[in-house]
Write an enzyme that holds these catalytic residues in place. Sequence first.
Site, PDB file in Angstrom:
ATOM      1  N   HIS A  54     -26.459  24.592  16.298  1.00  0.00           N
ATOM      2  CA  HIS A  54     -27.891  24.792  16.496  1.00  0.00           C
ATOM      3  C   HIS A  54     -28.097  26.176  17.110  1.00  0.00           C
ATOM      4  O   HIS A  54     -27.211  26.709  17.792  1.00  0.00           O
ATOM      5  CB  HIS A  54     -28.458  23.737  17.441  1.00  0.00           C
ATOM      6  CG  HIS A  54     -28.537  22.372  16.847  1.00  0.00           C
ATOM      7  ND1 HIS A  54     -29.291  21.363  17.412  1.00  0.00           N
ATOM      8  CD2 HIS A  54     -27.969  21.830  15.734  1.00  0.00           C
ATOM      9  CE1 HIS A  54     -29.187  20.267  16.678  1.00  0.00           C
ATOM     10  NE2 HIS A  54     -28.383  20.523  15.662  1.00  0.00           N
ATOM     11  N   GLU A  56     -29.703  27.226  19.684  1.00  0.00           N
ATOM     12  CA  GLU A  56     -29.520  27.321  21.133  1.00  0.00           C
ATOM     13  C   GLU A  56     -28.040  27.354  21.511  1.00  0.00           C
ATOM     14  O   GLU A  56     -27.632  28.140  22.372  1.00  0.00           O
ATOM     15  CB  GLU A  56     -30.164  26.122  21.853  1.00  0.00           C
ATOM     16  CG  GLU A  56     -31.644  25.945  21.582  1.00  0.00           C
ATOM     17  CD  GLU A  56     -31.944  24.946  20.478  1.00  0.00           C
ATOM     18  OE1 GLU A  56     -32.819  24.080  20.693  1.00  0.00           O
ATOM     19  OE2 GLU A  56     -31.311  25.025  19.406  1.00  0.00           O
ATOM     20  N   CYS A  84     -33.158  19.642  21.098  1.00  0.00           N
ATOM     21  CA  CYS A  84     -32.684  18.267  20.946  1.00  0.00           C
ATOM     22  C   CYS A  84     -31.894  17.887  22.199  1.00  0.00           C
ATOM     23  O   CYS A  84     -31.601  18.742  23.039  1.00  0.00           O
ATOM     24  CB  CYS A  84     -31.814  18.156  19.687  1.00  0.00           C
ATOM     25  SG  CYS A  84     -30.167  18.899  19.870  1.00  0.00           S
ATOM     26  N   CYS A  87     -28.740  20.103  22.781  1.00  0.00           N
ATOM     27  CA  CYS A  87     -29.042  21.455  23.233  1.00  0.00           C
ATOM     28  C   CYS A  87     -29.608  21.455  24.650  1.00  0.00           C
ATOM     29  O   CYS A  87     -29.289  22.326  25.451  1.00  0.00           O
ATOM     30  CB  CYS A  87     -29.997  22.134  22.261  1.00  0.00           C
ATOM     31  SG  CYS A  87     -29.208  22.492  20.677  1.00  0.00           S
TER      32      CYS A  87
END
Length: 150
Positions: A54, A56, A84, A87
């Site tokens: 992801h 992040e 999410c 993260c």
Amino acid sequence: MGPFRSHMHHALAEARAAAARGEVPVGAVIVSPEGQVIAAQGNRTRAQRDPTAHAEILAIRAACAALGQERLQGCDLYVTLEPCPMCASAIAQARIRRLYFGAADPKSGGLMQGPRIFAHPQCHHVPELYDGIDAAEAEALLRGFFAGLR
């Protein structure tokens, strides 16, 4: 510290680049305490065949590598979509000072709904939280991407 300057435009550029690569359009930027961009990343889960890639997570990894440390105290993170749970946990572990995010994520978000990671007693660090930053543009990017898949 000088006047506040948002770096969400840079995160949105990363999100657009992710969409152009066929990735879910999410972008993240980490900024030093002095206001310098240390890392900028977009989602790469498909390209890297890695569910943890992801924006992040990739930005945190890059910023830690650039600074030569495992914590990002004093650093700020700008991300186009509500993080999410995975993260959010990484953001807490990295000791990010401030988290700015754009669009809310009712389906997969981990902050404002769902597990609300930062509200748990096991969460040892909670960043200052600012939501809704350039949310309309972030939402439009996501809507356009998913409409193209249907």
